[in-house]
Scaffold this motif. Structure first.
Motif, mmCIF file in Angstrom:
data_model
loop_
_atom_site.group_PDB
_atom_site.id
_atom_site.type_symbol
_atom_site.label_atom_id
_atom_site.label_comp_id
_atom_site.label_asym_id
_atom_site.label_seq_id
_atom_site.Cartn_x
_atom_site.Cartn_y
_atom_site.Cartn_z
ATOM 1 N N GLU A 3 0.829 -1.211 0.000
ATOM 2 C CA GLU A 3 0.000 0.000 0.000
ATOM 3 C C GLU A 3 0.859 1.256 0.000
ATOM 4 O O GLU A 3 0.536 2.236 -0.677
ATOM 5 N N ALA A 4 1.949 1.227 0.763
ATOM 6 C CA ALA A 4 2.854 2.378 0.786
ATOM 7 C C ALA A 4 3.509 2.587 -0.578
ATOM 8 O O ALA A 4 3.676 3.723 -1.033
ATOM 9 N N VAL A 5 3.872 1.499 -1.236
ATOM 10 C CA VAL A 5 4.463 1.594 -2.573
ATOM 11 C C VAL A 5 3.460 2.167 -3.561
ATOM 12 O O VAL A 5 3.785 3.033 -4.380
ATOM 13 N N ASP A 6 2.205 1.705 -3.475
ATOM 14 C CA ASP A 6 1.172 2.222 -4.379
ATOM 15 C C ASP A 6 0.942 3.716 -4.152
ATOM 16 O O ASP A 6 0.764 4.482 -5.105
ATOM 17 N N ALA A 7 0.956 4.124 -2.880
ATOM 18 C CA ALA A 7 0.764 5.543 -2.567
ATOM 19 C C ALA A 7 1.923 6.383 -3.098
ATOM 20 O O ALA A 7 1.723 7.488 -3.635
ATOM 21 N N PHE A 8 3.135 5.849 -2.959
ATOM 22 C CA PHE A 8 4.308 6.560 -3.468
ATOM 23 C C PHE A 8 4.273 6.644 -4.986
ATOM 24 O O PHE A 8 4.615 7.674 -5.584
ATOM 25 N N SER A 9 3.832 5.570 -5.625
ATOM 26 C CA SER A 9 3.703 5.574 -7.083
ATOM 27 C C SER A 9 2.720 6.643 -7.542
ATOM 28 O O SER A 9 2.984 7.377 -8.508
ATOM 29 N N GLN A 10 1.592 6.750 -6.850
ATOM 30 C CA GLN A 10 0.597 7.758 -7.198
ATOM 31 C C GLN A 10 1.152 9.160 -7.001
ATOM 32 O O GLN A 10 0.944 10.059 -7.829
ATOM 33 N N GLN A 11 1.899 9.349 -5.905
ATOM 34 C CA GLN A 11 2.464 10.667 -5.639
ATOM 35 C C GLN A 11 3.469 11.064 -6.711
ATOM 36 O O GLN A 11 3.444 12.196 -7.208
ATOM 37 N N THR A 12 4.368 10.143 -7.076
ATOM 38 C CA THR A 12 5.368 10.491 -8.093
ATOM 39 C C THR A 12 4.699 10.786 -9.434
ATOM 40 O O THR A 12 5.146 11.690 -10.158
ATOM 41 N N ASN A 13 3.638 10.056 -9.737
ATOM 42 C CA ASN A 13 2.906 10.355 -10.973
ATOM 43 C C ASN A 13 2.299 11.743 -10.929
ATOM 44 O O ASN A 13 2.359 12.509 -11.898
ATOM 45 N N ASP A 14 1.700 12.083 -9.782
ATOM 46 C CA ASP A 14 1.082 13.403 -9.627
ATOM 47 C C ASP A 14 2.117 14.524 -9.715
ATOM 48 O O ASP A 14 1.818 15.623 -10.203
ATOM 49 N N LEU A 15 3.325 14.243 -9.235
ATOM 50 C CA LEU A 15 4.392 15.248 -9.237
ATOM 51 C C LEU A 15 5.184 15.266 -10.540
ATOM 52 O O LEU A 15 6.099 16.077 -10.695
ATOM 53 N N ASP A 16 4.843 14.367 -11.468
ATOM 54 C CA ASP A 16 5.608 14.214 -12.712
ATOM 55 C C ASP A 16 7.066 13.909 -12.399
ATOM 56 O O ASP A 16 7.992 14.454 -13.008
ATOM 57 N N LEU A 17 7.262 13.013 -11.427
ATOM 58 C CA LEU A 17 8.588 12.617 -10.960
ATOM 59 C C LEU A 17 8.765 11.130 -11.255
ATOM 60 O O LEU A 17 7.869 10.333 -10.971
ATOM 61 N N SER A 18 9.891 10.758 -11.828
ATOM 62 C CA SER A 18 10.153 9.363 -12.159
ATOM 63 C C SER A 18 11.070 8.719 -11.123
ATOM 64 O O SER A 18 11.727 9.403 -10.329
ATOM 65 N N VAL A 19 11.127 7.399 -11.149
ATOM 66 C CA VAL A 19 12.029 6.632 -10.289
ATOM 67 C C VAL A 19 13.028 5.917 -11.191
ATOM 68 O O VAL A 19 12.660 4.999 -11.925
ATOM 69 N N PRO A 20 14.289 6.329 -11.189
ATOM 70 C CA PRO A 20 15.265 5.710 -12.089
ATOM 71 C C PRO A 20 15.622 4.282 -11.719
ATOM 72 O O PRO A 20 15.919 3.463 -12.592
ATOM 73 N N ALA A 21 15.614 3.990 -10.416
ATOM 74 C CA ALA A 21 15.977 2.657 -9.948
ATOM 75 C C ALA A 21 15.593 2.539 -8.476
ATOM 76 O O ALA A 21 15.304 3.536 -7.811
ATOM 77 N N VAL A 22 15.600 1.320 -7.988
ATOM 78 C CA VAL A 22 15.446 1.062 -6.553
ATOM 79 C C VAL A 22 16.781 0.513 -6.065
ATOM 80 O O VAL A 22 17.330 -0.422 -6.658
ATOM 81 N N SER A 23 17.311 1.104 -5.003
ATOM 82 C CA SER A 23 18.607 0.670 -4.477
ATOM 83 C C SER A 23 18.440 0.151 -3.049
ATOM 84 O O SER A 23 17.334 0.143 -2.493
ATOM 85 N N THR A 24 19.539 -0.286 -2.447
ATOM 86 C CA THR A 24 19.491 -0.791 -1.075
ATOM 87 C C THR A 24 20.898 -0.839 -0.507
ATOM 88 O O THR A 24 21.889 -0.891 -1.262
ATOM 89 N N THR A 25 20.999 -0.828 0.813
ATOM 90 C CA THR A 25 22.268 -1.102 1.495
ATOM 91 C C THR A 25 22.230 -2.477 2.165
ATOM 92 O O THR A 25 23.202 -2.876 2.804
#
Length: 274
Positions: free
Chosen positions: A44-66
């Motif tokens: 659900e948090a991922v879906d909400a973040f996806s909606q927000q980035t779409n609304d902001l016209d912001l893309s996600v180039p990659a997902v990283s991790t440590t």
């Protein structure tokens, strides 16, 4: 070029707040990290973040991790390797949900417990497994050059990518700053060529020449003109994502100042109206 900031440099605690800040400043993208107890484990948090980035016209180039520094894909312990695969598979799922198209993977850690040859064999097997999963999702497994005593030359790095790529989409997440202590970034770029799928940037001070030598672009000893020219030479025109910490004082000042420097370095004529 398109510009993004990795979570390492986020000035605020909440992912949503940083997304809004980066969009307001003028970034093209935001690169989140999968952490042990972070929001990216929750659909659900991922879906909400996806909606927000779409609304902001912001893309996600990659997902990283440590996480792969602890959940090492090259570990002798089977459960540790399995935990690393699980984290990477979650990254692939998140990348698919966010339209990222890539995940950043640390394939191995060579240390006193794990010899180089053992690390190579285990890492190759793990990345091939992830490449098959990535192929199902349309997500590229991007191997980053990091200070892990592994893949220490561009020729070996390229060979590893080619061998792993037999199983599915595998490329390089090339970090300009990480390579400066061991070589010349522009030479690595030329030899890796079209294998480079994403680029991380930071600078490096050779007078310090330890992990404390990492710094912000334009404040170290990287030949940025050579880097930019060589990226142009191989036809790279994709994501340039800064991976640097926030300022200790006034951390919210980092994103706009950093974006200005990235534009100056990589595409000054493209962002004149921002």
């Amino acid at each position: 070029m398109k510009f993004a900031l990795n979570q390492m440099g986020f000035p605020r605690a909440e992912l949503a707040e940083n997304a809004t800040l980066l969009a307001d400043v003028g970034y093209d993208g935001i690169e989140p990290n999968l952490t042990a107890d972070g929001p990216l484990w929750d659909d659900e948090a991922v879906d909400a973040f996806s909606q927000q980035t779409n609304d902001l016209d912001l893309s996600v180039p990659a997902v990283s991790t440590t996480l792969h520094w602890d959940r090492q894909l090259s570990s002798a312990d089977k459960e540790t390797r399995s935990a690393g695969i699980e984290a990477a598979e979650r990254m692939i799922e998140v990348a698919d949900a966010l339209g990222a198209g890539a995940v950043l993977i640390v394939p191995a850690v060579v240390d006193q417990e794990t010899s180089y040859d053992e690390a190579y064999d285990r890492a190759l097997s793990a990345v091939q497994t992830l490449a098959r999963t990535g192929d199902e999702y349309g997500v590229t497994i991007c191997i980053e050059n990091v200070w892990n005593d592994f893949l220490l030359s561009p020729l070996e790095f390229a060979e590893f990518i080619d061998r792993a790529g037999d199983a599915g989409p595998v490329g390089a997440y090339f970090d300009v700053g990480n390579v400066r202590r061991f070589g010349h970034p522009e030479q690595w770029i030329r030899l890796l060529g079209e294998r480079i799928e994403r680029v991380h940037v930071k600078d490096y001070r050779t007078d310090i020449d330890t992990i404390d030598g990492f710094t912000y672009p334009l404040e170290g000893d990287i030949d940025w003109t050579a880097v930019v020219d060589t990226l142009d030479e191989i036809g790279y025109d994709g994501w340039v994502t800064a991976e640097v910490p926030p300022y200790r004082t006034a951390p919210e000042r980092l994103p706009p100042r950093l974006l200005g420097d990235l534009v100056h370095l990589f595409s000054a004529t493209e962002y004149t109206d921002r």
